[in-house]
Design a protein around this motif. Structure first.
Motif: not given
Length: 105
Positions: A60-67
């Motif tokens: 969840i934390k790592e995919m915030i920026i790509p989303s």
């Protein structure tokens, strides 16, 4: 140009996120093997919940920026097209910015 690179940027950020999450899982498994030597002999069970929780939080934390990339891309392209249209308009037809009216005075 930026739009064509967007899939590659998204893929690179996703792969980096997966690599970091995998590293965190490896550290957690090593910690559990150190703290519970019975896991290797089959007399003790690993804490699966801790590993799953760690992985879920990392994902969840790592995919915030790509989303957010598609949203940023859309607003960036909209602002660029608005600026280019305003610059292409002859000086005699350019409008002055609207005045801002405050509701409190």
């Amino acid at each position: 140009m930026f739009g064509g690179l967007l899939p590659y940027l998204f893929g690179a950020m996703g792969m980096t996120a997966v690599g970091r999450a995998a590293g965190a899982i490896v550290e957690e498994v090593r910690r559990q093997f150190r703290e519970k030597p019975g896991i290797m002999q089959g007399t003790d069970k690993p804490d699966y919940g801790k590993a799953v929780d760690l992985l879920t939080k990392a994902a969840i934390k790592e995919m915030i920026i790509p989303s957010l990339l598609p949203c940023c891309r859309r607003s960036w392209s909209t602002s660029q097209s608005m600026l280019s249209r305003a610059a292409a308009r002859p000086a005699s037809r350019r409008r002055s910015p609207p005045s801002v009216q405050c509701c409190w005075g």
